[in-house]
Design a protein around this motif. Structure first.
Motif, PDB file in Angstrom:
ATOM      1  N   UNK A  52       0.832  -1.213   0.000  1.00  0.00           N
ATOM      2  CA  UNK A  52       0.000   0.000   0.000  1.00  0.00           C
ATOM      3  C   UNK A  52       0.859   1.253   0.000  1.00  0.00           C
ATOM      4  N   UNK A  53       0.279   2.331  -0.547  1.00  0.00           N
ATOM      5  CA  UNK A  53       0.968   3.618  -0.500  1.00  0.00           C
ATOM      6  C   UNK A  53       0.669   4.310   0.833  1.00  0.00           C
ATOM      7  N   UNK A  54       1.152   5.528   0.996  1.00  0.00           N
ATOM      8  CA  UNK A  54       0.982   6.251   2.257  1.00  0.00           C
ATOM      9  C   UNK A  54      -0.487   6.506   2.603  1.00  0.00           C
ATOM     10  N   UNK A  56      -2.835   4.358   1.936  1.00  0.00           N
ATOM     11  CA  UNK A  56      -3.482   3.064   2.115  1.00  0.00           C
ATOM     12  C   UNK A  56      -4.054   2.443   0.851  1.00  0.00           C
ATOM     13  N   UNK A  57      -3.793   3.072  -0.304  1.00  0.00           N
ATOM     14  CA  UNK A  57      -4.281   2.522  -1.573  1.00  0.00           C
ATOM     15  C   UNK A  57      -3.334   1.432  -2.059  1.00  0.00           C
ATOM     16  N   UNK A  58      -3.888   0.386  -2.678  1.00  0.00           N
ATOM     17  CA  UNK A  58      -3.013  -0.678  -3.190  1.00  0.00           C
ATOM     18  C   UNK A  58      -2.111  -0.157  -4.310  1.00  0.00           C
ATOM     19  N   UNK A  59      -0.868  -0.590  -4.276  1.00  0.00           N
ATOM     20  CA  UNK A  59       0.083  -0.243  -5.325  1.00  0.00           C
ATOM     21  C   UNK A  59       0.018  -1.333  -6.383  1.00  0.00           C
ATOM     22  N   UNK A  60      -0.230  -0.935  -7.637  1.00  0.00           N
ATOM     23  CA  UNK A  60      -0.356  -1.892  -8.735  1.00  0.00           C
ATOM     24  C   UNK A  60       0.807  -1.825  -9.718  1.00  0.00           C
ATOM     25  N   UNK A  61       1.539  -0.742  -9.725  1.00  0.00           N
ATOM     26  CA  UNK A  61       2.641  -0.556 -10.675  1.00  0.00           C
ATOM     27  C   UNK A  61       3.932  -1.119 -10.088  1.00  0.00           C
ATOM     28  N   UNK A  62       4.637  -1.871 -10.903  1.00  0.00           N
ATOM     29  CA  UNK A  62       5.872  -2.505 -10.459  1.00  0.00           C
ATOM     30  C   UNK A  62       6.909  -1.485  -9.999  1.00  0.00           C
ATOM     31  N   UNK A  63       7.049  -0.388 -10.724  1.00  0.00           N
ATOM     32  CA  UNK A  63       8.036   0.609 -10.319  1.00  0.00           C
ATOM     33  C   UNK A  63       7.690   1.229  -8.963  1.00  0.00           C
ATOM     34  N   UNK A  64       6.410   1.366  -8.668  1.00  0.00           N
ATOM     35  CA  UNK A  64       6.006   1.896  -7.363  1.00  0.00           C
ATOM     36  C   UNK A  64       6.222   0.866  -6.253  1.00  0.00           C
ATOM     37  N   UNK A  65       6.041  -0.416  -6.569  1.00  0.00           N
ATOM     38  CA  UNK A  65       6.347  -1.459  -5.579  1.00  0.00           C
ATOM     39  C   UNK A  65       7.831  -1.432  -5.236  1.00  0.00           C
ATOM     40  N   UNK A  66       8.656  -1.283  -6.263  1.00  0.00           N
ATOM     41  CA  UNK A  66      10.102  -1.219  -6.028  1.00  0.00           C
ATOM     42  C   UNK A  66      10.468  -0.007  -5.174  1.00  0.00           C
ATOM     43  N   UNK A  67       9.816   1.102  -5.411  1.00  0.00           N
ATOM     44  CA  UNK A  67      10.045   2.303  -4.600  1.00  0.00           C
ATOM     45  C   UNK A  67       9.644   2.043  -3.145  1.00  0.00           C
ATOM     46  N   UNK A  68       8.527   1.330  -2.957  1.00  0.00           N
ATOM     47  CA  UNK A  68       8.056   1.016  -1.603  1.00  0.00           C
ATOM     48  C   UNK A  68       9.001   0.049  -0.883  1.00  0.00           C
ATOM     49  N   UNK A  69       9.822  -0.678  -1.637  1.00  0.00           N
ATOM     50  CA  UNK A  69      10.758  -1.636  -1.044  1.00  0.00           C
ATOM     51  C   UNK A  69      12.106  -1.023  -0.711  1.00  0.00           C
ATOM     52  N   UNK A  70      12.369   0.170  -1.141  1.00  0.00           N
ATOM     53  CA  UNK A  70      13.693   0.780  -0.991  1.00  0.00           C
ATOM     54  C   UNK A  70      13.787   1.547   0.331  1.00  0.00           C
ATOM     55  N   UNK A  71      14.618   1.062   1.278  1.00  0.00           N
ATOM     56  CA  UNK A  71      14.720   1.756   2.560  1.00  0.00           C
ATOM     57  C   UNK A  71      15.622   2.986   2.530  1.00  0.00           C
ATOM     58  N   UNK A  75      10.298   4.440   0.154  1.00  0.00           N
ATOM     59  CA  UNK A  75       9.432   4.658   1.309  1.00  0.00           C
ATOM     60  C   UNK A  75       9.453   3.528   2.336  1.00  0.00           C
ATOM     61  N   UNK A  76      10.298   2.504   2.162  1.00  0.00           N
ATOM     62  CA  UNK A  76      10.376   1.434   3.169  1.00  0.00           C
ATOM     63  C   UNK A  76      10.972   1.999   4.461  1.00  0.00           C
ATOM     64  N   UNK A  77      10.272   1.851   5.582  1.00  0.00           N
ATOM     65  CA  UNK A  77      10.767   2.430   6.830  1.00  0.00           C
ATOM     66  C   UNK A  77      11.913   1.652   7.476  1.00  0.00           C
ATOM     67  N   UNK A  78      12.183   0.428   6.998  1.00  0.00           N
ATOM     68  CA  UNK A  78      13.240  -0.384   7.600  1.00  0.00           C
ATOM     69  C   UNK A  78      13.689  -1.460   6.612  1.00  0.00           C
ATOM     70  N   UNK A  79      14.772  -2.142   6.979  1.00  0.00           N
ATOM     71  CA  UNK A  79      15.224  -3.243   6.139  1.00  0.00           C
ATOM     72  C   UNK A  79      14.272  -4.430   6.243  1.00  0.00           C
ATOM     73  N   UNK A  84      10.007  -7.643   3.400  1.00  0.00           N
ATOM     74  CA  UNK A  84       8.595  -8.012   3.240  1.00  0.00           C
ATOM     75  C   UNK A  84       8.070  -7.595   1.872  1.00  0.00           C
ATOM     76  N   UNK A  85       8.402  -6.387   1.436  1.00  0.00           N
ATOM     77  CA  UNK A  85       7.913  -5.920   0.135  1.00  0.00           C
ATOM     78  C   UNK A  85       8.610  -6.677  -0.992  1.00  0.00           C
ATOM     79  N   UNK A  86       9.903  -6.925  -0.863  1.00  0.00           N
ATOM     80  CA  UNK A  86      10.616  -7.694  -1.893  1.00  0.00           C
ATOM     81  C   UNK A  86      10.066  -9.120  -1.987  1.00  0.00           C
ATOM     82  N   UNK A  87       9.733  -9.716  -0.862  1.00  0.00           N
ATOM     83  CA  UNK A  87       9.124 -11.056  -0.868  1.00  0.00           C
ATOM     84  C   UNK A  87       7.799 -11.008  -1.619  1.00  0.00           C
ATOM     85  N   UNK A  88       7.011  -9.982  -1.346  1.00  0.00           N
ATOM     86  CA  UNK A  88       5.732  -9.849  -2.048  1.00  0.00           C
ATOM     87  C   UNK A  88       5.948  -9.636  -3.546  1.00  0.00           C
ATOM     88  N   UNK A  89       6.930  -8.829  -3.915  1.00  0.00           N
ATOM     89  CA  UNK A  89       7.202  -8.595  -5.335  1.00  0.00           C
ATOM     90  C   UNK A  89       7.585  -9.914  -6.016  1.00  0.00           C
TER      91      UNK A  89
END
Length: 182
Positions: A52-54, A56-71, A75-79, A84-89
């Motif tokens: 989810x984005x900030x 709470x909406x689901x992220x559907x775009x791969x590039x946005x998922x990758x952004x959410x995985x980057x600490x 926007x990933x708050x921790x490693x 968790x996001x990389x596992x989901x990807x």
């Protein structure tokens, strides 16, 4: 602590085992069980887009998922959140490319457009994501790290195995699978 088994898990365990071990010669119980649980999880539509984005909406775009995985730059708050996001990807990429490849763009776009990804890009990012998850190999993640390394290395075979599962489902259970994932 024992987790409750999903009602479809025995069915998917058998389907995955028949195809991975029986047809592909992949005798890896951990991967077979993992992929069967993945099918159970994604049988619930809301789980496919659980990142989810900030707002709470689901992220559907791969590039946005990758952004959410980057600490570091994302926007990933921790490693741990990155893992968790990389596992989901990785899960998302394996599921979509194996069960619903027609939902993906056939040719790679010049750059990823919102909500669109090519098959090739999804497979590349899926392999990479499972590899990154495998590098979290300490403490509570130590036991499953080797399985994620194998998933990364055997990603194409796992996709093919899911295609075989899909074909078996389409033949034995017509109408069981939706035609597309959006």
């Amino acid at each position: 602590m024992q987790t409750e088994m999903h009602p479809l898990e025995p069915f998917f365990q058998q389907m995955v085992r028949n195809n991975y071990a029986g047809k592909l010669g992949m005798h890896d119980t951990a991967i077979t069980q993992y992929v069967a649980r993945l099918l159970c999880e994604f049988s619930e539509a809301d789980k496919l887009y659980k990142v989810r984005d900030e707002e709470g909406r689901p992220i559907r775009a791969l590039d946005e998922m990758l952004q959410a995985a980057d600490p570091v730059h994302g926007s990933a708050p921790s490693f741990d959140a990155e893992r968790a996001v990389r596992k989901h990807i990785g899960d998302y990429a394996l599921f979509l490319s194996g069960m619903y490849p027609e939902s993906l763009d056939a040719a790679p776009p010049r750059r990823l457009r919102y909500g669109h990804q090519s098959y090739e890009e999804l497979v590349k990012v899926g392999k990479e994501s499972y590899y990154i998850v495998s590098q979290f190999n300490l403490e509570e993640y130590a036991d499953e790290a080797p399985m994620f390394r194998r998933l990364s290395g055997w990603f194409d075979r796992c996709i093919y195995g899911l295609r075989l599962v899909r074909d078996d489902l389409a033949q034995s259970k017509p109408g069981f699978l939706p035609e597309r994932v959006n």
